[in-house]
Scaffold this motif. Structure first.
Motif, short mmCIF file in Angstrom:
data_model
loop_
_atom_site.label_atom_id
_atom_site.label_comp_id
_atom_site.label_asym_id
_atom_site.label_seq_id
_atom_site.Cartn_x
_atom_site.Cartn_y
_atom_site.Cartn_z
N MET A 197 -17.55 45.31 -15.19
CA MET A 197 -17.37 45.42 -16.62
C MET A 197 -18.56 44.81 -17.34
O MET A 197 -19.15 43.85 -16.85
CB MET A 197 -16.10 44.71 -17.06
CG MET A 197 -14.83 45.39 -16.57
SD MET A 197 -13.34 44.78 -17.37
CE MET A 197 -13.29 43.11 -16.79
N LYS A 198 -18.87 45.36 -18.49
CA LYS A 198 -19.98 44.85 -19.28
C LYS A 198 -19.55 43.58 -20.02
O LYS A 198 -18.44 43.50 -20.55
CB LYS A 198 -20.43 45.89 -20.29
CG LYS A 198 -21.01 47.13 -19.66
CD LYS A 198 -21.47 48.10 -20.72
CE LYS A 198 -22.02 49.35 -20.08
NZ LYS A 198 -22.46 50.32 -21.09
N PRO A 199 -20.41 42.59 -20.05
CA PRO A 199 -20.06 41.36 -20.76
C PRO A 199 -20.16 41.55 -22.27
O PRO A 199 -20.91 42.37 -22.78
CB PRO A 199 -21.10 40.35 -20.26
CG PRO A 199 -22.26 41.21 -19.85
CD PRO A 199 -21.68 42.50 -19.37
N GLU A 200 -19.33 40.79 -23.00
CA GLU A 200 -19.35 40.69 -24.46
C GLU A 200 -19.00 41.98 -25.20
O GLU A 200 -19.41 42.16 -26.35
CB GLU A 200 -20.70 40.16 -24.94
CG GLU A 200 -21.03 38.78 -24.39
CD GLU A 200 -22.36 38.28 -24.89
OE1 GLU A 200 -22.87 38.81 -25.89
OE2 GLU A 200 -22.90 37.36 -24.27
N ILE A 201 -18.27 42.91 -24.59
CA ILE A 201 -17.83 44.10 -25.32
C ILE A 201 -16.32 44.12 -25.53
O ILE A 201 -15.81 44.95 -26.26
CB ILE A 201 -18.26 45.40 -24.63
CG1 ILE A 201 -17.59 45.54 -23.27
CG2 ILE A 201 -19.76 45.49 -24.53
CD1 ILE A 201 -17.72 46.94 -22.69
N HIS A 202 -15.60 43.21 -24.91
CA HIS A 202 -14.15 43.19 -25.01
C HIS A 202 -13.70 42.28 -26.14
O HIS A 202 -14.26 41.21 -26.37
CB HIS A 202 -13.54 42.72 -23.68
CG HIS A 202 -13.93 43.60 -22.54
ND1 HIS A 202 -13.40 44.85 -22.36
CD2 HIS A 202 -14.81 43.42 -21.53
CE1 HIS A 202 -13.92 45.40 -21.30
NE2 HIS A 202 -14.79 44.55 -20.77
N PRO A 203 -12.64 42.68 -26.88
CA PRO A 203 -12.14 41.83 -27.97
C PRO A 203 -11.44 40.59 -27.43
O PRO A 203 -11.01 40.56 -26.27
CB PRO A 203 -11.15 42.74 -28.69
CG PRO A 203 -10.73 43.73 -27.68
CD PRO A 203 -11.91 43.92 -26.77
N THR A 204 -11.29 39.58 -28.27
CA THR A 204 -10.60 38.36 -27.85
C THR A 204 -9.10 38.65 -27.78
O THR A 204 -8.54 39.33 -28.62
CB THR A 204 -10.86 37.22 -28.84
OG1 THR A 204 -10.46 37.64 -30.15
CG2 THR A 204 -12.33 36.85 -28.86
N TYR A 205 -8.47 38.12 -26.77
CA TYR A 205 -7.05 38.33 -26.50
C TYR A 205 -6.36 37.00 -26.66
O TYR A 205 -6.44 36.12 -25.80
CB TYR A 205 -6.91 38.87 -25.08
CG TYR A 205 -5.56 39.39 -24.72
CD1 TYR A 205 -5.03 40.51 -25.34
CD2 TYR A 205 -4.81 38.79 -23.72
CE1 TYR A 205 -3.79 41.01 -24.99
CE2 TYR A 205 -3.58 39.27 -23.36
CZ TYR A 205 -3.07 40.38 -23.99
OH TYR A 205 -1.84 40.88 -23.65
N ALA A 206 -5.69 36.81 -27.82
CA ALA A 206 -5.11 35.51 -28.14
C ALA A 206 -3.63 35.64 -28.46
O ALA A 206 -3.07 36.74 -28.46
CB ALA A 206 -5.86 34.91 -29.32
N THR A 207 -3.00 34.53 -28.79
CA THR A 207 -1.59 34.51 -29.15
C THR A 207 -1.39 35.15 -30.52
O THR A 207 -2.13 34.86 -31.46
CB THR A 207 -1.06 33.06 -29.18
OG1 THR A 207 -1.30 32.48 -27.90
CG2 THR A 207 0.42 33.02 -29.48
N ALA A 208 -0.38 36.01 -30.63
CA ALA A 208 -0.07 36.70 -31.87
C ALA A 208 1.37 36.43 -32.27
O ALA A 208 2.24 36.26 -31.42
CB ALA A 208 -0.29 38.19 -31.72
N THR A 209 1.63 36.41 -33.57
CA THR A 209 2.96 36.23 -34.10
C THR A 209 3.48 37.58 -34.58
O THR A 209 2.85 38.24 -35.40
CB THR A 209 2.97 35.24 -35.28
OG1 THR A 209 2.42 34.00 -34.83
CG2 THR A 209 4.37 35.02 -35.81
N VAL A 210 4.65 37.98 -34.06
CA VAL A 210 5.27 39.25 -34.45
C VAL A 210 6.40 38.93 -35.40
O VAL A 210 7.28 38.13 -35.09
CB VAL A 210 5.79 40.01 -33.22
CG1 VAL A 210 6.43 41.32 -33.64
CG2 VAL A 210 4.68 40.25 -32.23
N SER A 211 6.40 39.57 -36.59
CA SER A 211 7.44 39.37 -37.60
C SER A 211 8.16 40.69 -37.83
O SER A 211 7.53 41.71 -38.07
CB SER A 211 6.83 38.89 -38.91
OG SER A 211 6.12 37.71 -38.72
#
Length: 68
Positions: A1-15
């Motif tokens: 995989m190419k470095p630095e092309i993927h978005p950050t995958y963090a904790t999300a709040t679903v409402s």
């Protein structure tokens, strides 16, 4: 995989519209939904009509029983 092309995958709040909130992981920080597992008819066993632009009422007027 190419470095630095993927978005950050963090904790999300679903409402949900019913007021239920929970945490998950996503690339989006906040997610807003209309129906969740706490209020969906499949999981609750209760039927809930969601009227989108008067469709349910138009159906009842067109195909409903005539009242005497």
């Amino acid at each position: 995989m190419k470095p630095e092309i993927h978005p950050t995958y963090a904790t999300a709040t679903v409402s949900c519209a019913c007021g239920n909130t929970f945490q998950t992981r996503s690339t989006i920080a906040e997610i807003h939904t209309d129906i969740c597992a706490a209020c969906h008819p499949f999981f609750t066993g209760k039927q809930k009509l969601i009227d989108t632009a008067g469709r349910v009422e138009r159906f009842r007027q067109k195909y409903g029983k005539a009242t005497a």
